[in-house]
Design a protein around this motif. Structure first.
Motif, PDB file in Angstrom:
ATOM      1  N   THR A  89       0.840  -0.952  -0.218  1.00 47.41           N
ATOM      2  CA  THR A  89       0.206  -0.339  -0.317  1.00 47.41           C
ATOM      3  C   THR A  89       1.089   1.347   0.197  1.00 47.41           C
ATOM      4  N   PRO A  90       0.487   2.162  -0.003  1.00 45.98           N
ATOM      5  CA  PRO A  90       1.390   3.466  -0.130  1.00 45.98           C
ATOM      6  C   PRO A  90       1.303   4.130   1.099  1.00 45.98           C
ATOM      7  N   MET A  96       5.447   3.031  -2.397  1.00 45.08           N
ATOM      8  CA  MET A  96       4.342   1.730  -1.517  1.00 45.08           C
ATOM      9  C   MET A  96       5.555   0.576  -0.858  1.00 45.08           C
TER      10      MET A  96
END
Length: 394
Positions: A89-90, A96
């Protein structure tokens, strides 16, 4: 525990809502519709990738499935143990990162003593002294966490191979396992299905269902270990946690519930307001949190159970569930002997778990919500782990 088989599915319109169809406005209506349909179909079928993940000692070839959503978030699932191997996920800068612990191939999970990433069953958490009585018959289970039974026994659901079905239209993987009558001492042939769905608002939804041909206890959860900094910080003490629970199940010295639903008020377990995990971490007997919290639930359906914020990355994890409890565990028993992805040494307090569940030792506790599944009923529970970012600090 609910009857019926009402699995939650994402609508195709939601899944495809983030796809770009720019450049189609100049086409005729028919051509535009055809091109949009083709683009959507191609994009959807490309969401799931399958790759080899190694071979078990008995020669079974294991696969790793990657789900990707419209935002580039990725989730990797193995058919060994129905394990969540990665959630990428960022952070607040758009970089990321992988926020769960795991290993580079299946052999890292064998044996999976810390239960990293797997589905736990037939019964998550502890059963006192490895015994319970059901319909007048006493059943004996493995005592694998002396003096108690833990996480399904010597070979729980996180240590078996599941049958996987790709569901690209839902951006989901569905895994099924048949636990045969008296496997690990549990009665009944239990068919369990776990569906992982990656949503386009960055949620990993887990739908559990099970049926049986004989009455049996069932309590399923996922045992992912989270570090929202993606390993940039090696201790989760700075993570800010809040749990929606005014009570917890008080336990004895062997971590078996006494039956009391005790108030968290005025204790180190009062997490009803956001606070750093490390605030009381080293003051808690046992070296950290390993407690089942009784969620504040006002109705059936999904309830927000917990929220965790990591300041350096800005990542936020929200947990929603239909389950009545959640086990908060701060990886007190990781000791640095395990080397995970990217060469990371998994040490004490490197990560935390938020295991949605029914209460520990429920088969022996008449005052707890029942975990007994009977023929003709369907066990059905759901949990959502939702990821987002924010830049502020608490």
């Amino acid at each position: 525990m609910r009857k019926g088989n009402t699995r939650s599915l994402l609508l195709m319109a939601t899944l495809l809502g983030g796809l770009s169809v720019s450049g189609l406005s100049g086409c005729s209506s028919t051509a535009s519709e055809q091109e949009t349909t083709t683009t959507a179909t191609e994009a959807t079928t490309m969401r799931i990738e399958k790759e080899p993940f190694g071979t078990t000692p008995d020669g079974q070839e294991i696969s790793l499935y990657t789900l990707t959503n419209a935002n580039g978030v990725k989730v990797k699932i193995s058919n060994y143990g129905a394990i969540v191997n990665a959630i990428i996920t960022p952070d607040k800068n758009g970089e990321m990162g992988d926020v769960v612990l795991g290993f580079n191939d299946v052999n890292g999970y064998i044996p999976n003593d810390p239960h990293i990433g797997g589905v736990i069953g037939r019964f998550a958490n502890r059963i006192a002294k490895g015994k319970f009585t059901l319909d007048g018959q006493e059943y004996t289970l493995a005592v694998n966490n002396a003096p108690n039974h833990l996480h399904g026994g010597n070979i729980g659901f996180d240590r078996v191979v599941w049958q996987a079905e790709e569901m690209p239209e839902q951006n989901a993987i569905e895994l099924t396992y048949l636990s045969k009558d008296m496997e690990e001492g549990y009665p009944g042939n239990l068919t369990t299905t776990v569906r992982y769905t990656l949503t386009d608002d960055n949620g990993l939804k887990i739908d559990y269902s099970a049926t049986t041909d004989k009455a049996t206890p069932v309590n399923l959860t996922n045992h992912s270990y989270f570090n929202l900094s993606a390993g940039e910080v090696k201790d989760v003490s700075n993570h800010i946690i809040q749990i929606n629970a005014d009570k917890y199940t008080a336990v004895d010295a062997s971590l078996i519930p006494t039956g009391e639903l005790a108030s968290v008020k005025g204790t180190q377990l009062d997490l009803t307001q956001p606070q750093p995990i490390g605030k009381f971490l080293n003051q808690i007997p046992g070296g950290g949190y390993d407690h089942n919290f009784v969620l504040n639930k006002s109705a059936e359906g999904m309830t927000k159970a917990a929220e965790v914020y990591e300041p350096t990355s800005g990542r936020v994890l929200e947990v929603y569930t239909t389950q009545p409890g959640i086990q908060f565990y701060t990886s007190n028993f990781l000791d640095g002997t395990l080397t995970g992805k990217n060469g990371n040494k998994y040490t004490r307090h490197y990560a935390f778990c938020l295991e949605t569940q029914h209460f520990p030792d429920s088969p022996n506790q008449t005052g707890f919500p029942s975990t007994i599944l009977r023929p003709g009923e369907t066990y059905q529970e759901s949990t959502l782990y939702k990821f987002s970012v924010r830049a502020d600090k608490q």
